[in-house]
Scaffold this motif. Structure first.
Motif, PDB file in Angstrom:
ATOM      1  N   THR A 163       0.862  -1.327   0.086  1.00 57.97           N
ATOM      2  CA  THR A 163       0.044   0.005  -0.155  1.00 57.97           C
ATOM      3  C   THR A 163       0.813   1.287   0.012  1.00 57.97           C
ATOM      4  O   THR A 163       0.357   2.440  -0.449  1.00 57.97           O
ATOM      5  N   THR A 167       3.035   1.169  -4.226  1.00 51.34           N
ATOM      6  CA  THR A 167       1.960   2.358  -4.699  1.00 51.34           C
ATOM      7  C   THR A 167       2.767   3.521  -4.962  1.00 51.34           C
ATOM      8  O   THR A 167       2.366   4.180  -5.972  1.00 51.34           O
ATOM      9  N   ARG A 170       4.811   2.975  -8.163  1.00 50.10           N
ATOM     10  CA  ARG A 170       3.940   2.874  -9.361  1.00 50.10           C
ATOM     11  C   ARG A 170       3.240   4.258  -9.892  1.00 50.10           C
ATOM     12  O   ARG A 170       3.313   4.615 -10.963  1.00 50.10           O
ATOM     13  N   GLU A 171       2.907   4.888  -9.066  1.00 53.69           N
ATOM     14  CA  GLU A 171       2.321   6.162  -9.105  1.00 53.69           C
ATOM     15  C   GLU A 171       3.439   7.279  -9.702  1.00 53.69           C
ATOM     16  O   GLU A 171       3.129   7.886 -10.841  1.00 53.69           O
TER      17      GLU A 171
END
Length: 195
Positions: A163, A167, A170-171
């Motif tokens: 999380t 994340t 990736r973002e």
């Protein structure tokens, strides 16, 4: 596919190594004076491995030379395929980031690996983290290794990594998805001796 190549590579290296060890060891043993069995490829210390009769036995047969060349060609092609599979880079050098202008930009794979590892190392209960990227530059895959403190719940650490760190990575790279393989290992501490 990588797991299959890795398994094939290990099996081929093992078989070739075993054959070379057996043949080399037998030639050395016979050369040192060990008496070989009657069915072995050479009889003694002064015997040659491939005599004149064996070398010229099939020379007049029409099928002999095409068969020899075909077998050698297949062996060369298999050796080249094996070499290409072994030498192919496992790490992703760069990945394509969608900038929204239709052109995109290139991001160094090691930079994202460093950021991902540093972010994962800051998670609660993580003693050490290491990350690598593999796959294609438009579809990277993360491989993350976490060393956890002894009192940390692995499920919580995995949830936090998914999380938060994955994340963020990736973002920041503008990826739709970033599949990851995570390996967890606990840090071993020696127990203190109580007197």
């Amino acid at each position: 596919m990588r797991a299959v190549l890795r398994a094939v590579n290990r099996v081929l290296i093992g078989v070739v190594g075993l054959l070379l060890a057996v043949l080399g060891g037998s030639v050395l043993a016979v050369g040192l004076g060990v008496r070989p069995p009657s069915w072995w490829i050479h009889d003694g210390r002064h015997d040659v491995l491939l005599g004149a009769a064996r070398r010229t036995r099939w020379r007049d047969a029409d099928w002999w030379w095409p068969t020899v060349f075909a077998v050698l060609a297949v062996l060369v092609l298999l050796a080249l395929w094996w070499l290409a599979a072994v030498l192919r880079r496992r790490r992703l050098a760069e990945l394509l980031v969608d900038t929204g202008d239709g052109e995109g930009a290139l991001l160094r794979g090691r930079a994202l690996e460093g950021v991902l590892a540093a972010d994962a190392a800051r998670l609660d209960g993580v003693a050490h983290a290491h990350a690598t990227l593999a796959g294609r530059r438009t579809a990277p895959e993360a491989h993350v290794w976490l060393q956890l403190e002894p009192d940390v719940d692995p499920g919580t650490a995995l949830h936090d990594l998914t999380t938060e760190s994955l994340t963020h990575a990736r973002e920041s790279a503008g990826l739709a998805k970033l599949p990851a393989e995570v390996r967890l290992r606990a840090v071993k501490h020696r127990a203190e001796r109580v007197s």
